[in-house]
Design a protein around this motif. Sequence first.
Motif, PDB file in Angstrom:
ATOM      1  N   VAL A  47     128.313  -1.806  81.661  1.00  0.00           N
ATOM      2  CA  VAL A  47     126.914  -2.115  81.370  1.00  0.00           C
ATOM      3  C   VAL A  47     126.028  -0.927  81.721  1.00  0.00           C
ATOM      4  CG1 VAL A  47     124.973  -3.654  81.845  1.00  0.00           C
ATOM      5  CG2 VAL A  47     127.310  -4.566  81.849  1.00  0.00           C
ATOM      6  N   ILE A  48     125.146  -0.588  80.806  1.00  0.00           N
ATOM      7  CA  ILE A  48     124.119   0.406  81.109  1.00  0.00           C
ATOM      8  C   ILE A  48     122.784  -0.321  81.202  1.00  0.00           C
ATOM      9  CG2 ILE A  48     123.765   1.021  78.677  1.00  0.00           C
ATOM     10  CD1 ILE A  48     123.159   3.879  79.649  1.00  0.00           C
ATOM     11  N   GLN A  49     122.078  -0.132  82.292  1.00  0.00           N
ATOM     12  CA  GLN A  49     120.798  -0.797  82.531  1.00  0.00           C
ATOM     13  C   GLN A  49     119.668   0.167  82.231  1.00  0.00           C
ATOM     14  OE1 GLN A  49     120.240  -3.408  86.061  1.00  0.00           O
ATOM     15  NE2 GLN A  49     118.530  -2.056  86.563  1.00  0.00           N
ATOM     16  N   PRO A  51     115.806   0.683  82.606  1.00  0.00           N
ATOM     17  CA  PRO A  51     114.554   0.196  83.175  1.00  0.00           C
ATOM     18  C   PRO A  51     113.387   0.432  82.230  1.00  0.00           C
ATOM     19  CG  PRO A  51     115.404   2.075  84.422  1.00  0.00           C
ATOM     20  CD  PRO A  51     116.295   1.886  83.244  1.00  0.00           C
ATOM     21  N   SER A  75     110.739  -4.078  84.043  1.00  0.00           N
ATOM     22  CA  SER A  75     111.721  -4.999  83.477  1.00  0.00           C
ATOM     23  C   SER A  75     112.956  -4.176  83.117  1.00  0.00           C
ATOM     24  CB  SER A  75     111.159  -5.718  82.251  1.00  0.00           C
ATOM     25  OG  SER A  75     110.769  -4.781  81.259  1.00  0.00           O
ATOM     26  N   LYS A  76     113.957  -4.798  82.527  1.00  0.00           N
ATOM     27  CA  LYS A  76     115.156  -4.036  82.184  1.00  0.00           C
ATOM     28  C   LYS A  76     115.826  -4.627  80.959  1.00  0.00           C
ATOM     29  CE  LYS A  76     118.349  -6.617  85.198  1.00  0.00           C
ATOM     30  NZ  LYS A  76     119.313  -7.068  84.169  1.00  0.00           N
ATOM     31  N   ALA A  77     116.621  -3.804  80.335  1.00  0.00           N
ATOM     32  CA  ALA A  77     117.478  -4.241  79.235  1.00  0.00           C
ATOM     33  C   ALA A  77     118.901  -3.792  79.550  1.00  0.00           C
ATOM     34  CB  ALA A  77     117.013  -3.641  77.917  1.00  0.00           C
ATOM     35  N   ASP A  78     119.840  -4.679  79.404  1.00  0.00           N
ATOM     36  CA  ASP A  78     121.241  -4.374  79.669  1.00  0.00           C
ATOM     37  C   ASP A  78     122.002  -4.226  78.354  1.00  0.00           C
ATOM     38  OD1 ASP A  78     120.880  -4.499  82.410  1.00  0.00           O
ATOM     39  OD2 ASP A  78     121.380  -6.625  82.524  1.00  0.00           O
ATOM     40  N   THR A  80     125.780  -3.894  77.031  1.00  0.00           N
ATOM     41  CA  THR A  80     127.169  -4.064  77.434  1.00  0.00           C
ATOM     42  C   THR A  80     128.096  -3.529  76.346  1.00  0.00           C
ATOM     43  OG1 THR A  80     126.594  -6.045  78.692  1.00  0.00           O
ATOM     44  CG2 THR A  80     128.916  -5.709  78.189  1.00  0.00           C
TER      45      THR A  80
END
Length: 282
Positions: A47-49, A51, A75-78, A80
């Motif tokens: 997973v790359i997060q 921000p 906030s963040k988006a993951d 995968t």
Amino acid sequence: MANETTLSTLDDLIVPMIAEALFVASEASIMRPLIRNYALPKNSGKVIQVPIYPVVAAAAVAEATDLANTAISTSKADLTVAEVGVMTTVTDMAVNTSESDVVKDLGKLFGEGIARKMDADLMALFDGFSGAVGAADAAITVAKIFEAVSKLKQSGVPSNDMACVLHPAVAYDLKANMTNTFANPNPTDVANEALRTGFVGQLAGVNVYESSNMANTGTGGDFKGGLFHKDALGLAMLQDIKIETQRDASIRGTEIVATAVYGVGELHDSYGIEVLADSSIL
């Protein structure tokens, strides 16, 4: 006369000439340069997060008055990653008796297949945008493109790095609308370009692209295209397209394997607009 010696009687002596191999035409991948790309280092998980910082507003302040703290909450988006691939085994007999380089041809074929899969996965994300223009029972118009751009700009989306991707059957209606069904007596420069080359080009400051890799999302000719800023969608790449061969002695052949490891996802919902339309020619 009879019993002549002809081409048909000597057909076993005439070897067919094999021309250069023909590949079934397929479109090149267009989505990767239009969205945000991330490289995921090896041995760093799946997973790359990403921000995401919010927009911050400044306010007027009186002289000699302390400023109040502004809390900044990200906030963040993951994204995968997962593996995709395709494989075949080509026998020695097939390789040794073929006029063309079968292994090279199949490698090219498989690489293009994975690139199309990547494009299709990214275009499927258009359906996830909360903002939308158009309708499932109406053809697209130039006005809808301007409406989509206006919605993005109202949300403060930067004007640069925007793109629009439509299915060719939907783009047909856009061109027809631009050119008064291809017969406008006073066409604009953009309409002239569409008539000359078949390309939409640029509308409302946005480059318009066509791709048949977009899936039909409803009945008939319903397609969900997208108009988006580069930061709307992301592609995380752990392993780019890789073509490998491996000898399989027991079957007297060679395995040809194409793989890629990547993940796609929406990064910033307000940076994209779904463009829904029903093609008039499907």
